[in-house]
Design a protein around this motif. Structure first.
Motif, mmCIF file in Angstrom:
data_model
loop_
_atom_site.group_PDB
_atom_site.id
_atom_site.type_symbol
_atom_site.label_atom_id
_atom_site.label_comp_id
_atom_site.label_asym_id
_atom_site.label_seq_id
_atom_site.Cartn_x
_atom_site.Cartn_y
_atom_site.Cartn_z
ATOM 1 N N LYS A 80 0.826 -1.218 0.000
ATOM 2 C CA LYS A 80 0.000 0.000 0.000
ATOM 3 C C LYS A 80 0.857 1.263 0.000
ATOM 4 O O LYS A 80 0.539 2.243 -0.675
ATOM 5 C CB LYS A 80 -0.917 0.023 1.238
ATOM 6 N N ALA A 84 1.093 4.251 -2.825
ATOM 7 C CA ALA A 84 0.997 5.691 -2.551
ATOM 8 C C ALA A 84 2.244 6.405 -3.075
ATOM 9 O O ALA A 84 2.162 7.489 -3.667
ATOM 10 C CB ALA A 84 0.817 5.936 -1.059
ATOM 11 N N GLU A 108 -5.858 4.535 5.272
ATOM 12 C CA GLU A 108 -5.316 5.327 4.157
ATOM 13 C C GLU A 108 -4.375 6.424 4.647
ATOM 14 O O GLU A 108 -3.400 6.764 3.982
ATOM 15 C CB GLU A 108 -6.452 5.963 3.333
ATOM 16 N N ALA A 171 -9.718 11.270 -0.620
ATOM 17 C CA ALA A 171 -9.987 9.843 -0.405
ATOM 18 C C ALA A 171 -11.483 9.590 -0.463
ATOM 19 O O ALA A 171 -12.275 10.510 -0.297
ATOM 20 C CB ALA A 171 -9.440 9.425 0.953
ATOM 21 N N ASP A 186 -8.472 7.079 -4.404
ATOM 22 C CA ASP A 186 -8.779 5.674 -4.671
ATOM 23 C C ASP A 186 -8.394 5.260 -6.084
ATOM 24 O O ASP A 186 -7.790 4.218 -6.295
ATOM 25 C CB ASP A 186 -10.274 5.399 -4.437
ATOM 26 N N MET A 189 -4.556 5.195 -6.422
ATOM 27 C CA MET A 189 -3.961 4.083 -5.666
ATOM 28 C C MET A 189 -4.184 2.772 -6.407
ATOM 29 O O MET A 189 -3.291 1.943 -6.524
ATOM 30 C CB MET A 189 -4.572 3.992 -4.261
#
Ligand code: WTA
Length: 572
Positions: A80, A84, A108, A171, A186, A189
Motif C-alpha cells: 500500500k 501511494a 489510508e 480519499a 482511490d 492508488m
C-alpha cells in the motif's frame, strides 16, 4: 517520599545506570540498513525492512472505528505504501516537497503518510479539527504543494489564495469537486504499482516531517525533523515502551500531533510490533473495549484520558478484561501521583510518565519498567541524553532548585529548524550548548526530574498544545470583540481549560448568547479544541504601554494571586 519499586521481570533496558555509561548512538545505527548502504529512508525501515527480513506475514496494523475493522500485515503495508509512493511520483512530487495530510484516522492516512516519505517528501500532518484559517496558516507557511484529505474536510482547504498548492487528493468514493486541482486517491492508488521502484534513498539529515505547533507568541511554527530521528524513535520505543515483536501496542494519540507519529507510527513499527489504531471519539467503554478486544499489551496515553477513565463508572471497567496489559505509559501533561495510584489499583501496573516535546522529536526524560518510580516525577534522561536545570545564564543549578529544564544540544531526533523562521529556532538555543525547553522543573538528589510548569503562556489542555496568540487573533476578528486575552485555567480533569478575557466594542451588550456566538465563531473558523470553555467580559484588559495584553495579570486575576510588577502596564 513515595517510591514504587522496580518491576520484577526481564526488560529491554535491564540496567539503566550501566547503559547510561556505555551507550552511544552509533550503536543504534547497526539496527538499520544504512549501515550497509550509507543511505536511509525512515519509511523503508519502518515497514519494508520487516518484509525483507522475513516478517512480511506478521500483523502490522489492526485498524477499527465504528464502521471499519481491518488488518494489515507488513507485506500489505509495504504494498500500500509503495502504491501511494508511485502515485506521488507519477504526479511529479520531488524530494523535499511538502505534502500535507488532513484526514481523520483511517488505514489510508498511514498509507499516504508513509508513501509520501518513501519518495523523499516532507509530510505535514494536520489535525482533523482544524478549520479554514488554521489550515490556511499552515499551508501558506510551508508552501505545501499537495494535500491529501477526505470529502468531509475538503471544503476547509482555501485553495484559491494558496499559489504553491497544486494538488488536492481526496480519499473516498464520492464525486470530486469540480476543478483540475482535485484528484481521486482511490483511483490513483488502484492504478499504481506495488513494486519498490518509487523508494528514494536519502541522507540521515534529509527532512521527513513538519509538525506545526504553538508557542506563546506569533503564528504556529513548523517544527522540522530529519530521518536521523529514527534512531531515537527506535531506541526509546525499545527502552521505554519496552516493545518486542510479539507486543500488541496502542498509542491513543492522533497523528496530527507528534505523539501520534513518533509513537503511533515510527517507534512501534521500527520495532516490528503490532500497532492498534482506533478511530472515532473517546469514550471509556470504547477504550477499555479496544484493549480487551485486541489484547493490547503496551498502552501509551495521556493524563487527561486517564483522569476521564478514573471518573467513569466502575461497571464500565468491570465489563472488560484488561489482563493482557503489561506496561502503561503517559505523556503530554503532568501525571498526578493520584492517577499513578489509581493505575496501580485498577490495572495492577505502574503508569510510567515520559517527558518530551514536538521540538525534541522523541522521548528524553522517562520512567523505565526496570527502575523505581517516584509518583509525580517525570523520571530520568534516557541513555545518550543529558538534561539539567539551568538558570537564565546557563549555570547548572544544584538539586531541588527550580529553574529552566534544558537538554544538552545534539540528540538524534532534535528538530533541525523552524520552517521559515531562523530567529525562532535560535531562541531555543540562545544559551550556548543547551536546548532550553520553556518548562520549569527541578531535579532531586537521585537525578529524577519534577515538572513545575511552563514559563511561557503555552496552554496544555487535555494533552493538546494550544497557543493563546492564534486564539486571541481570531477572537478580535469577531465583530463584537475589541480586545482579547487568553490563558490556561487549572482544571481537575483536563489539566487546563482555555479561558478568554474579552473587552467588547463600545455599544455591544454582554450576554450569554454573545458568549455562545463567540465560541461558535472560534469553533467554525479555527478549531474545536481551541474554543474557550470560559469567557469573561471585562471593560478593559491589562496592557503594556506598547499595547501587548499582559496575560500574566489575567492569570493572577483568575487565581486570585498578587499581580506582581506592574511598572510596564499602561494605566490609561
Ligand atoms: C508538556 C507532547 C509534564 C510540557 C509530546 C512540554 C509534560 C509540552 C510532559 C510539549 C510530562 C510533555 N509532564 N508536562 N510528562 N510531557 N509535557 O509539543 O509543557 O505537544 O513542553 O509535545 O507538553 O507539548 P507537545
Amino acid at each position: 517520599m513515595e517510591v514504587l519499586e522496580a518491576q520484577q521481570g526481564t526488560y529491554q533496558l535491564e540496567d539503566y545506570e550501566k547503559m547510561r555509561e556505555s551507550f552511544d548512538w552509533e550503536q543504534t545505527k547497526e539496527a538499520f540498513s544504512w549501515h550497509r548502504t550509507g543511505k536511509v529512508n525512515i519509511a523503508y525501515e519502518t515497514i519494508d525492512r520487516h518484509v525483507d527480513e522475513g516478517r512480511g506475514n506478521k500483523t502490522a496494523l489492526l485498524y477499527s472505528d465504528a464502521k471499519r475493522e481491518e488488518r494489515y500485515t507488513f507485506q500489505d503495508m509495504k504494498d500500500k505504501t509503495n502504491q501511494a509512493a508511485h502515485m506521488f511520483k507519477e504526479m511529479g512530487v520531488e524530494k523535499g516537497e511538502r505534502i500535507f495530510i488532513f484526514m481523520p484516522r483511517s488505514p489510508e492516512l498511514y498509507f499516504v503518510l508513509l508513501g509520501a516519505i518513501k519518495v523523499g517528501a516532507v509530510v505535514g500532518p494536520l489535525f482533523e479539527a482544524f478549520m479554514q484559517d488554521a489550515v490556511r496558516a499552515r499551508l501558506e507557511d510551508s508552501e505545501a504543494t499537495t494535500i491529501v484529505t477526505t470529502p468531509d474536510l475538503v471544503s476547509r482547504i482555501p485553495h484559491d489564495d494558496l499559489p504553491a498548492l497544486k494538488r488536492i487528493i481526496v480519499a473516498g468514493e464520492q464525486d470530486l469537486p469540480a476543478g483540475d486541482i482535485f484528484i481521486s486517491l482511490d483511483e490513483k492508488m488502484k492504478a499504481a504499482s506495488t513494486d519498490d521502484s518509487a523508494l528514494e534513498w536519502v541522507d540521515l539529515e534529509d527532512g521527513f516531517i513538519l509538525h506545526y505547533t504553538s508557542g506563546s507568541t506569533g503564528k504556529p511554527k513548523g517544527v522540522y525533523h530529519v530521518h536521523h530521528a529514527m534512531l531515537q524513535h527506535y531506541q526509546t520505543a525499545k527502552w521505554v515502551l519496552d516493545l518486542r515483536e510479539d507486543d500488541v501496542y496502542w498509542c491513543t494519540a492522533d497523528p496530527g500531533w507528534v505523539t501520534g507519529t513518533s509513537y503511533g507510527i515510527f517507534g512501534p513499527w521500527l520495532n516490528g510490533a503490532t500497532n492498534v489504531v482506533r478511530g472515532g471519539r473517546f469514550s471509556p467503554d470504547d477504550w477499555y473495549g479496544t484493549i480487551d478486544k485486541y489484547n493490547v499489551t503496551v498502552w501509551y496515553s495521556a493524563p487527561t484520558a486517564f483522569r476521564m477513565l478514573m471518573a467513569a463508572p466502575k461497571e464500565t471497567l468491570d465489563k472488560h478484561d484488561l489482563s493482557s496489559l503489561r506496561h502503561i505509559l503517559s505523556v503530554g501533561e503532568p501525571l498526578n501521583p493520584e492517577v499513578v495510584r489509581w493505575g496501580w489499583d485498577v490495572f495492577q501496573h505502574r503508569i510510567h510518565d515520559t517527558w518530551w516535546m514536538t521540538e525534541t522529536g522523541a522521548m528524553l526524560i522517562c520512567n523505565y519498567p526496570s527502575e523505581p518510580i517516584k509518583p509525580g516525577s517525570m523520571g530520568r534522561p534516557i541513555p545518550g541524553v543529558d538534561a539539567a536545570i539551568i538558570d537564565d545564564h546557563g549555570n547548572e543549578l544544584p538539586p531541588n532548585e527550580m529553574g529552566n529544564l534544558a537538554i544538552k544540544a545534539g540528540w538524534p531526533s532534535q528538530m533541525r529548524k523552524i520552517w521559515n523562521n531562523e530567529p525562532k529556532f535560535n531562541e531555543y538555543f540562545a544559551i550556548e550548548g543547551w536546548y532550553v525547553s520553556g518548562d520549569t522543573a527541578y531535579r532531586d538528589e537521585d537525578g529524577y526530574f519534577w515538572f513545575q510548569g511552563r514559563n511561557d503562556d503555552v496552554i496544555m489542555t487535555a494533552g493538546e498544545r494550544v497557543g493563546p496568540f492564534e486564539i486571541e487573533s481570531k477572537l478580535v476578528e469577531h465583530p463584537s470583540v475589541a480586545e482579547a486575552g487568553v490563558i490556561g485555567k487549572p482544571d481537575e480533569i483536563r489539566g487546563h481549560i482555555i479561558k478568554a478575557f474579552i473587552a467588547l466594542r463600545s455599544g455591544e451588550e454582554e450576554s450569554d448568547e454573545l458568549k455562545e456566538e463567540i465560541r461558535k465563531f472560534i469553533k467554525t473558523e479555527l478549531a474545536a479544541h481551541a474554543v474557550p470553555r470560559e469567557i469573561e467580559f471585562k471593560d478593559k484588559l491589562p496592557k503594556t504601554r506598547s499595547g501587548k495584553i499582559m496575560r500574566r495579570v489575567l492569570k493572577a486575576w483568575e487565581l486570585d494571586e498578587p499581580t506582581g510588577d506592574l511598572s510596564t502596564m499602561d494605566d490609561n
